[in-house]
Write a protein that holds these residues in place. Structure first.
Motif, PDB file in Angstrom:
ATOM      1  N   ALA A  80       0.834  -1.201   0.000  1.00 28.81           N
ATOM      2  CA  ALA A  80       0.000   0.000   0.000  1.00 28.81           C
ATOM      3  C   ALA A  80       0.869   1.250   0.000  1.00 28.81           C
ATOM      4  CB  ALA A  80      -0.926  -0.001   1.216  1.00 28.81           C
ATOM      5  N   ALA A  81       1.958   1.236   0.793  1.00 33.54           N
ATOM      6  CA  ALA A  81       2.855   2.392   0.852  1.00 33.54           C
ATOM      7  C   ALA A  81       3.603   2.586  -0.459  1.00 33.54           C
ATOM      8  CB  ALA A  81       3.842   2.216   2.004  1.00 33.54           C
ATOM      9  N   GLY A 152       3.551   4.866   8.588  1.00 27.88           N
ATOM     10  CA  GLY A 152       2.519   5.494   9.399  1.00 27.88           C
ATOM     11  C   GLY A 152       1.213   5.826   8.718  1.00 27.88           C
ATOM     12  N   ALA A 153       1.227   6.765   7.783  1.00 33.39           N
ATOM     13  CA  ALA A 153      -0.026   7.278   7.234  1.00 33.39           C
ATOM     14  C   ALA A 153      -0.800   6.209   6.474  1.00 33.39           C
ATOM     15  CB  ALA A 153       0.256   8.470   6.335  1.00 33.39           C
ATOM     16  N   THR A 154      -0.134   5.526   5.548  1.00 30.70           N
ATOM     17  CA  THR A 154      -0.859   4.539   4.747  1.00 30.70           C
ATOM     18  C   THR A 154      -1.273   3.338   5.579  1.00 30.70           C
ATOM     19  OG1 THR A 154       1.292   3.698   3.978  1.00 30.70           O
ATOM     20  CG2 THR A 154       0.091   5.188   2.496  1.00 30.70           C
ATOM     21  N   ALA A 155      -0.477   2.943   6.567  1.00 29.18           N
ATOM     22  CA  ALA A 155      -0.860   1.804   7.405  1.00 29.18           C
ATOM     23  C   ALA A 155      -2.081   2.144   8.247  1.00 29.18           C
ATOM     24  CB  ALA A 155       0.306   1.390   8.294  1.00 29.18           C
ATOM     25  N   LYS A 156      -2.144   3.377   8.750  1.00 30.61           N
ATOM     26  CA  LYS A 156      -3.319   3.793   9.528  1.00 30.61           C
ATOM     27  C   LYS A 156      -4.563   3.801   8.647  1.00 30.61           C
ATOM     28  CE  LYS A 156      -3.287   8.095  10.984  1.00 30.61           C
ATOM     29  NZ  LYS A 156      -4.365   8.844  10.277  1.00 30.61           N
ATOM     30  N   VAL A 264      -7.054   4.426   2.078  1.00 34.13           N
ATOM     31  CA  VAL A 264      -5.669   4.474   1.615  1.00 34.13           C
ATOM     32  C   VAL A 264      -5.527   5.472   0.479  1.00 34.13           C
ATOM     33  CG1 VAL A 264      -3.829   3.188   0.491  1.00 34.13           C
ATOM     34  CG2 VAL A 264      -5.068   2.162   2.403  1.00 34.13           C
ATOM     35  N   ASP A 265      -6.441   5.420  -0.494  1.00 30.07           N
ATOM     36  CA  ASP A 265      -6.352   6.349  -1.622  1.00 30.07           C
ATOM     37  C   ASP A 265      -6.626   7.783  -1.180  1.00 30.07           C
ATOM     38  OD1 ASP A 265      -5.693   4.344  -3.340  1.00 30.07           O
ATOM     39  OD2 ASP A 265      -7.623   4.260  -4.369  1.00 30.07           O
ATOM     40  N   ALA A 266      -7.588   7.972  -0.290  1.00 32.89           N
ATOM     41  CA  ALA A 266      -7.891   9.326   0.187  1.00 32.89           C
ATOM     42  C   ALA A 266      -6.712   9.899   0.960  1.00 32.89           C
ATOM     43  CB  ALA A 266      -9.145   9.298   1.066  1.00 32.89           C
ATOM     44  N   ASN A 267      -6.106   9.098   1.813  1.00 35.98           N
ATOM     45  CA  ASN A 267      -4.958   9.556   2.592  1.00 35.98           C
ATOM     46  C   ASN A 267      -3.754   9.825   1.705  1.00 35.98           C
ATOM     47  OD1 ASN A 267      -2.273   8.712   4.079  1.00 35.98           O
ATOM     48  ND2 ASN A 267      -3.664   9.481   5.657  1.00 35.98           N
ATOM     49  N   THR A 268      -3.544   8.968   0.721  1.00 38.35           N
ATOM     50  CA  THR A 268      -2.436   9.177  -0.215  1.00 38.35           C
ATOM     51  C   THR A 268      -2.567  10.523  -0.906  1.00 38.35           C
ATOM     52  OG1 THR A 268      -2.130   6.801  -0.606  1.00 38.35           O
ATOM     53  CG2 THR A 268      -1.377   8.300  -2.331  1.00 38.35           C
ATOM     54  N   ALA A 269      -3.776  10.822  -1.387  1.00 43.42           N
ATOM     55  CA  ALA A 269      -3.986  12.064  -2.122  1.00 43.42           C
ATOM     56  C   ALA A 269      -3.901  13.286  -1.210  1.00 43.42           C
ATOM     57  CB  ALA A 269      -5.342  12.028  -2.824  1.00 43.42           C
ATOM     58  N   SER A 270      -4.451  13.207  -0.011  1.00 42.54           N
ATOM     59  CA  SER A 270      -4.418  14.373   0.877  1.00 42.54           C
ATOM     60  C   SER A 270      -2.995  14.662   1.355  1.00 42.54           C
ATOM     61  CB  SER A 270      -5.356  14.173   2.072  1.00 42.54           C
ATOM     62  OG  SER A 270      -4.945  13.098   2.890  1.00 42.54           O
ATOM     63  N   THR A 271      -2.235  13.613   1.660  1.00 43.60           N
ATOM     64  CA  THR A 271      -0.846  13.809   2.072  1.00 43.60           C
ATOM     65  C   THR A 271      -0.009  14.352   0.926  1.00 43.60           C
ATOM     66  OG1 THR A 271      -1.056  11.973   3.644  1.00 43.60           O
ATOM     67  CG2 THR A 271       1.176  12.699   3.099  1.00 43.60           C
ATOM     68  N   ALA A 272      -0.196  13.785  -0.262  1.00 44.42           N
ATOM     69  CA  ALA A 272       0.554  14.269  -1.427  1.00 44.42           C
ATOM     70  C   ALA A 272       0.269  15.738  -1.688  1.00 44.42           C
ATOM     71  CB  ALA A 272       0.203  13.434  -2.658  1.00 44.42           C
ATOM     72  N   ALA A 273      -0.971  16.154  -1.502  1.00 48.14           N
ATOM     73  CA  ALA A 273      -1.325  17.550  -1.758  1.00 48.14           C
ATOM     74  C   ALA A 273      -0.584  18.498  -0.822  1.00 48.14           C
ATOM     75  CB  ALA A 273      -2.833  17.738  -1.620  1.00 48.14           C
TER      76      ALA A 273
END
Length: 319
Positions: A80-81, A152-156, A264-273
């Motif tokens: 996922a990461a 951290g972020a993606t695992a959560k 996972v996808d929502a967190n990926t996009a928000s962190t990337a932004a």
């Protein structure tokens, strides 16, 4: 005679250094759903915690430079990461562990010194996710020497997805799981959707003045730079690191909230932004995901069909 649908039942408790919240559409299902959530939390903590000497992540990081076999759960979290890194062209990169530690985030956030006088070391870019050698078939992993993973972020977010699905499957009712403000839903949705209050800090009490959004399925994640901050060597630091510099990202946004099919996808996009800064709007437009960005001055940018803010008449929302 008119019958009313029972209001969702809720339980909130500390977990993973943040707040876990569980809502279910059937109040009688709350104990079984809570047991499913706690099982997932225990599994991710033992597998992916940076702060446990007995975690699998600690073992993997200590073995950097050599080959090791990881568990199925760790393999899922790692993939996922790495997928997040690939989709964001490295803006979200699991090899930032050493940079995060160097900034002083080397223990649970609650244990951090609020004002650390130690000088900051020279920042270094992350080694880069492309250098991770992993075979999903055999689950053999080799990290570059001196590399520390931070999942951290993606695992959560993955835990929120897994827990919501597990709770809904165990109970047959609708479930919402929120971990530190990143939430996933599964099963039937309550009438009108899950009502979520938006804020810089999910742990603060909801107010009538705050905007809210109704979630009818999928997931929602918020990343920001106003929470999980500390001071070191006279600088205010936060936990979202730019892999290209090894420094905390310096975005024009204080929070970014994204809706997607999975947490996972929502967190990926928000962190990337947050990491992408001025480039975030164009990048998010390309993803076509609904997003709400709040600038440092409070200006709001909505993308991908994100609805206008509405302010609920009551303050019973989940943050």
């Amino acid at each position: 005679m008119t019958t009313r649908t029972p209001a969702p039942a809720q339980v909130v408790f500390p977990a993973l250094g943040t707040t876990a919240a569980l809502l279910v559409t059937d109040p009688s299902a709350l104990p079984a759903a809570a047991a499913a959530l706690r099982a997932e939390l225990a599994a991710v903590d033992l597998t992916c915690s940076r702060f446990r000497p007995d975690s699998e992540l600690t073992r993997v990081n200590l073995a950097a430079g050599t080959s090791t076999t990881v568990s199925e759960y760790f393999a899922e979290a790692l993939q996922a990461a790495m997928r997040a890194a690939r989709l964001t062209d490295g803006a979200v990169d699991p090899t930032v562990g050493s940079a995060v530690i160097a900034l002083g985030y080397d223990r649970t956030f609650a244990s951090l010194r609020p004002d650390d006088a130690r000088p900051l070391p020279v920042a270094r870019p992350a080694p880069g996710w492309q250098r991770i050698d992993f075979d999903p078939r055999t689950r053999r992993l080799r990290l570059p020497p001196h590399t520390c993973l931070d999942l951290g972020a993606t695992a959560k977010a993955l835990t929120a997805d897994r827990a919501a699905q597990r709770a809904a499957a165990a109970t047959g009712c609708g479930a919402l799981v929120s971990l530190g403000g990143d939430l996933a839903t599964a099963g039937p949705t309550p009438e009108g959707g899950w009502r979520i209050a938006l804020a810089d800090d999910h742990a603060q009490p909801a107010t009538q003045q705050g905007p809210a959004v109704a979630v009818t399925g999928g997931a929602l994640a918020t990343s920001g730079i106003r929470v999980r901050t500390w001071r070191r060597d006279g600088r205010i630091l936060h936990h979202i690191v730019d892999p290209a510099t090894g420094e905390p990202a310096t975005p024009p946004w204080r929070t970014v909230t994204v809706a997607a099919a999975t947490c996972v996808d929502a967190n990926t996009a928000s962190t990337a932004a947050i990491v992408l800064g001025d480039r975030a709007v164009d990048w998010l437009r390309h993803t076509a995901l609904p997003a709400r960005l709040v600038a440092l001055d409070g200006h709001v940018v909505r993308l991908g069909g994100w609805p206008p803010d509405f302010h609920p008449p009551t303050c019973g929302d989940l943050r």
